[in-house]
Structures are given as structure tokens and as C-alpha cells.
Scaffold this motif. Sequence first.
Motif, PDB file in Angstrom:
ATOM      1  N   GLY A   1       0.809  -1.202   0.000  1.00 50.85           N
ATOM      2  CA  GLY A   1       0.000   0.000   0.000  1.00 50.85           C
ATOM      3  C   GLY A   1       0.848   1.259   0.000  1.00 50.85           C
ATOM      4  O   GLY A   1       1.893   1.335  -0.633  1.00 50.85           O
ATOM      5  N   ALA A   2       0.416   2.262   0.757  1.00 53.20           N
ATOM      6  CA  ALA A   2       1.090   3.564   0.760  1.00 53.20           C
ATOM      7  C   ALA A   2       2.459   3.518   1.425  1.00 53.20           C
ATOM      8  O   ALA A   2       3.281   4.412   1.217  1.00 53.20           O
ATOM      9  CB  ALA A   2       0.202   4.588   1.477  1.00 53.20           C
ATOM     10  N   ASP A   3       2.723   2.484   2.251  1.00 47.26           N
ATOM     11  CA  ASP A   3       4.032   2.392   2.903  1.00 47.26           C
ATOM     12  C   ASP A   3       5.153   2.195   1.889  1.00 47.26           C
ATOM     13  O   ASP A   3       6.254   2.715   2.060  1.00 47.26           O
ATOM     14  CB  ASP A   3       4.054   1.221   3.894  1.00 47.26           C
ATOM     15  N   LEU A   4       4.889   1.409   0.847  1.00 44.23           N
ATOM     16  CA  LEU A   4       5.954   1.051  -0.086  1.00 44.23           C
ATOM     17  C   LEU A   4       6.562   2.260  -0.781  1.00 44.23           C
ATOM     18  O   LEU A   4       7.791   2.431  -0.756  1.00 44.23           O
ATOM     19  CB  LEU A   4       5.431   0.034  -1.107  1.00 44.23           C
ATOM     20  N   PRO A   5       5.777   3.144  -1.415  1.00 38.42           N
ATOM     21  CA  PRO A   5       6.408   4.317  -2.043  1.00 38.42           C
ATOM     22  C   PRO A   5       7.099   5.232  -1.040  1.00 38.42           C
ATOM     23  O   PRO A   5       8.113   5.854  -1.379  1.00 38.42           O
ATOM     24  CB  PRO A   5       5.234   5.028  -2.735  1.00 38.42           C
ATOM     25  N   ARG A   6       6.576   5.311   0.187  1.00 38.77           N
ATOM     26  CA  ARG A   6       7.226   6.171   1.184  1.00 38.77           C
ATOM     27  C   ARG A   6       8.627   5.658   1.507  1.00 38.77           C
ATOM     28  O   ARG A   6       9.584   6.425   1.578  1.00 38.77           O
ATOM     29  CB  ARG A   6       6.370   6.230   2.447  1.00 38.77           C
ATOM     30  N   TYR A   7       8.759   4.348   1.653  1.00 33.45           N
ATOM     31  CA  TYR A   7      10.070   3.801   1.996  1.00 33.45           C
ATOM     32  C   TYR A   7      11.001   3.767   0.786  1.00 33.45           C
ATOM     33  O   TYR A   7      12.220   3.898   0.927  1.00 33.45           O
ATOM     34  CB  TYR A   7       9.914   2.410   2.608  1.00 33.45           C
ATOM     35  N   PHE A   8      10.442   3.601  -0.406  1.00 29.73           N
ATOM     36  CA  PHE A   8      11.297   3.701  -1.593  1.00 29.73           C
ATOM     37  C   PHE A   8      11.818   5.128  -1.758  1.00 29.73           C
ATOM     38  O   PHE A   8      12.921   5.339  -2.267  1.00 29.73           O
ATOM     39  CB  PHE A   8      10.542   3.253  -2.845  1.00 29.73           C
ATOM     40  N   ALA A   9      11.033   6.107  -1.335  1.00 32.11           N
ATOM     41  CA  ALA A   9      11.516   7.486  -1.370  1.00 32.11           C
ATOM     42  C   ALA A   9      12.719   7.654  -0.449  1.00 32.11           C
ATOM     43  O   ALA A   9      13.664   8.386  -0.769  1.00 32.11           O
ATOM     44  CB  ALA A   9      10.400   8.443  -0.966  1.00 32.11           C
ATOM     45  N   VAL A  10      12.707   6.958   0.690  1.00 32.48           N
ATOM     46  CA  VAL A  10      13.857   7.016   1.598  1.00 32.48           C
ATOM     47  C   VAL A  10      15.103   6.454   0.919  1.00 32.48           C
ATOM     48  O   VAL A  10      16.187   7.055   0.982  1.00 32.48           O
ATOM     49  CB  VAL A  10      13.554   6.232   2.894  1.00 32.48           C
TER      50      VAL A  10
ATOM     51  N   GLY B   1       9.091   5.317 -10.018  1.00 32.69           N
ATOM     52  CA  GLY B   1       9.341   4.206 -10.923  1.00 32.69           C
ATOM     53  C   GLY B   1       9.669   2.919 -10.188  1.00 32.69           C
ATOM     54  O   GLY B   1       9.208   1.831 -10.575  1.00 32.69           O
ATOM     55  N   MET B   2      10.468   3.021  -9.111  1.00 28.47           N
ATOM     56  CA  MET B   2      10.827   1.815  -8.369  1.00 28.47           C
ATOM     57  C   MET B   2       9.630   1.238  -7.631  1.00 28.47           C
ATOM     58  O   MET B   2       9.439   0.019  -7.605  1.00 28.47           O
ATOM     59  CB  MET B   2      11.975   2.110  -7.403  1.00 28.47           C
ATOM     60  N   SER B   3       8.815   2.097  -7.032  1.00 26.68           N
ATOM     61  CA  SER B   3       7.636   1.603  -6.310  1.00 26.68           C
ATOM     62  C   SER B   3       6.677   0.889  -7.253  1.00 26.68           C
ATOM     63  O   SER B   3       6.209  -0.221  -6.969  1.00 26.68           O
ATOM     64  CB  SER B   3       6.907   2.772  -5.633  1.00 26.68           C
ATOM     65  N   ILE B   4       6.387   1.520  -8.384  1.00 32.88           N
ATOM     66  CA  ILE B   4       5.450   0.915  -9.332  1.00 32.88           C
ATOM     67  C   ILE B   4       6.052  -0.343  -9.945  1.00 32.88           C
ATOM     68  O   ILE B   4       5.393  -1.378 -10.076  1.00 32.88           O
ATOM     69  CB  ILE B   4       5.061   1.919 -10.429  1.00 32.88           C
ATOM     70  N   GLY B   5       7.335  -0.265 -10.331  1.00 32.60           N
ATOM     71  CA  GLY B   5       7.988  -1.418 -10.943  1.00 32.60           C
ATOM     72  C   GLY B   5       8.012  -2.619 -10.019  1.00 32.60           C
ATOM     73  O   GLY B   5       7.727  -3.752 -10.434  1.00 32.60           O
ATOM     74  N   GLN B   6       8.349  -2.393  -8.755  1.00 28.15           N
ATOM     75  CA  GLN B   6       8.374  -3.509  -7.812  1.00 28.15           C
ATOM     76  C   GLN B   6       6.983  -4.066  -7.555  1.00 28.15           C
ATOM     77  O   GLN B   6       6.810  -5.266  -7.366  1.00 28.15           O
ATOM     78  CB  GLN B   6       9.003  -3.067  -6.494  1.00 28.15           C
ATOM     79  N   THR B   7       5.968  -3.197  -7.564  1.00 28.44           N
ATOM     80  CA  THR B   7       4.596  -3.674  -7.361  1.00 28.44           C
ATOM     81  C   THR B   7       4.127  -4.491  -8.556  1.00 28.44           C
ATOM     82  O   THR B   7       3.536  -5.567  -8.400  1.00 28.44           O
ATOM     83  CB  THR B   7       3.648  -2.485  -7.120  1.00 28.44           C
ATOM     84  N   VAL B   8       4.401  -4.002  -9.760  1.00 27.97           N
ATOM     85  CA  VAL B   8       4.014  -4.743 -10.967  1.00 27.97           C
ATOM     86  C   VAL B   8       4.747  -6.080 -11.028  1.00 27.97           C
ATOM     87  O   VAL B   8       4.188  -7.091 -11.463  1.00 27.97           O
ATOM     88  CB  VAL B   8       4.300  -3.895 -12.221  1.00 27.97           C
TER      89      VAL B   8
END
Length: 430
Positions: free
Chosen positions: A146-155, A346-353
Motif C-alpha cells: 500500500g502507501a508504505d511502499l512508495p514512502r520507503y522507496f523514497a527514503v 518508478g521503483m515503487s510501481i515497478g516492484q509492485t508490478v
Amino acid sequence: MVAPSPSRAATAQASAGPGSSRRPAAALVAVLGALTAVAPLAIDMYVPGFPSMGDALGASSSAVQLTMTAFLAGLVVGQLIIGPLSDGLGRRGLLISGSAGFVFFSLACAVAPNIAVLTGVRFLQGVAGAAGMVLARAVLTDRFHGADLPRYFAVLSQVMGVAPIAAPVLGGAILSVATWRAVFAALAVLGVLLLLAVLRAVPESLPPERRHGRGVASTFGAMGSLLARRTFMGYVLVVALAAAALFTYISGSSFVFENLHGVSSTTYSLIFATNAVGMLIAGAVFARLAGRGVRLNTLLTAGVGISLLGALAQVLQVVVVGETLVGTWITLFVTVGGIGMVFPGGMSIGQTVGRAAPGAASALLGGLQFFLGALASPLVGLFGEDSSLPMALIMLIAVAAAGLALVGLARPWQGHGEPDDSAVRGGPGA
């Protein structure tokens, strides 16, 4: 391939180990961020010592520079091997082995008797160092949803922005009191600390029942399946081409500001740091907006658009107005700021896909970044040194190509990889 549903994701997260759910997420992310920083530090910390290294080893400047190329090659190869393997073998064992290998090969670099040995060991150091980068992304994908993944990829993206700035400063401080060999000794010490942190704070995130258990061929077959998916490769190319633009900036900006605009090395460091802060702010804005429900594809598209605007303005400024210090600084700030949103998006979406094979997905996302980055870095110097136009054009071409990959392959309006996207749309060819 279908991404886990929210209920399945929660079950998977709970099954990651009896103590994993009780471990503070902040501690885990901090260790994963430090692992992500290892490669940039190992790339740039010893750069200030190139002249003394060449003198000590009786090597030419090109031979010394080849040691960096060897490390980058190892970094690409390591990610492409370790990522898919981790989908079948688990993350923790490979992460421990990679961290231990990084310590060993860093010490081997410190005692290398000649440039040939140093070059070979740097390649192996890159392979070992790749474990931290590729597995950090895979562990995040295993553990958070969910929303946690893009937040941590931003880190992680912010760490990648800070590390290249800090590395030469740290290396210079070491070289002020010791030889270039001490830089590699310091990297070994860092590796020991990270190994201890992994042992303490990073539990296995991929339990046996979720692994690809049909052998190595099946494990690497997952990478082939991802390569054949238009949507996934679209996001991979967006990130990789943005990385090519960033590497071009890193390799060419000192020449542009110091040689063409006549600023001192101290002033250049200030300019470089300011642009890096802009990248960090962009990452923080991305994380904040993603946490408030703004769609990731919208943020990614905005990042590509901002970078394209900055790169185009940079080219037009040189062609129409001519070389100006302020104009170059501003346009680069805008371009790099946009990239600060592209990376986590890009990393958040790519890893989710690619969640069905997170290690393989991470390998392709990271490996292609450094491959295209390594190809783009030397191009600036090949087109002459009397103008900033070569750097500006290469960055524009890379960002424009990222835009084409976004529109032609990723197709952000279809909403792939969003936190509420429980299944990857479009079937096997998507």
C-alpha cells in the motif's frame, strides 16, 4: 502473474518470521538505506586518491579509472544474479553472504599489490556490494504494501542522492591523514558494521512457502517473464534512462561549472550540494503526496515532465542565450529535482508490478540503472570541452527517452502498480 491481494499481502507479511512484525519498521528501513548507500560510497570515496594511487601502483590514469568501471560492471552483474537467486533461496542468507564478501574484497583492495589485481578485486567487490542494493528493494517489497511502499522507496532514493555527495568528502578526509589504501580499509569497517546490523535487524522476509522452489532455471525464468512484459519494462526503462541523465550530470557538471564558468572547487561543491538538496526535497514531496493518496503514476509523470522541462530549458539556454552560470544552475536544479520524483515513483510501481518475483524485478530495476549510467557517464567528454551543450543534449535525450518509455510502454493512465491495484492488468503481455 498476479500481485498479492491485500489479504494475501497481510498474511505474507505476518509469515515473514515470528519476530519480524515486532521489529520497528524504522530500524529495518534504516539498515536497508545504509545497505543502499554502500555502492555509491565505494564508487566515489576513493576518487580523490586517484593521482596517488596511480603513483603508488605505477599505473596510468586510464588504468586507475578502469578500477571504477570494473566496480560498476560487478554491480550490474551482481544485481542480475543475486536478485533472481533470492526469489528461490530467500533474502537473508544472500544478504549476509554479500555483506561478508564486501568486507573481504574491500580488505583485498586495501592490500592489492598492483593495478591488475586491484581491478579484478574491484569487480568482485561490486558483485558483493550489489547484494545490499538489490535485496534492500526486494525486502521492502516483501515486507510493505500500500502507501508504505512508495514512502520507503523514497527514503532509499534520498539515500542514493546523499551518498555520492558525502563519499568524496569522506574520502578526502581520510586521504588528508592516510593513503588511498585506508579508504578501502574504511569501507571494510563500514561493511562489518552493516553485517552486524543485518544480523540484528533484517529477518528473513521471504519464507520458504513463498519462494520459487523449482530450481535455478525456474528462478531465472521469472526474469525472462518480466523482460517480456511491456508494462514492467516500461517502468524499468523510465528509471534507467533517468539514471543515465543523472550520471551524465554527475560526470559532466564539475567540468561545466569549474572549467567553463570558472567557479572554485568549493563553490562547485556548494552548487552540487544545493542541487542534491533539491533532489531530496523532491523525494520528500513525493513521499508526502503519495501518503495522502495522490496516485503514483501521476507523481511519476510529473517527475518526468519536470525533468524534461529542465533539460529542454538547459539546451535552449545554451543555444539561444549562451553560457550563463545562473541559468545552468537553475535548469540543472529543476532537472535533478524531477529525477528525485522519478526514482521512488518508478521503483515503487515497478516492484509492485513485478511483485510475483521481487528479487528479479529489483535486479532489472537496479541493474539497468547502473548499466545505462555507466554508458552515459563518459559521453560528455567525447564531444568536446568548449561548451556545456554536450552534457545538456545527452541529458535531454535521456529524459525524453524516459518520457517515450512512460507513454509508449508503461502507459500511466492505465494505473498499473498503484497501492489499490490488486492485480496487474492486461494479461501476460502487459
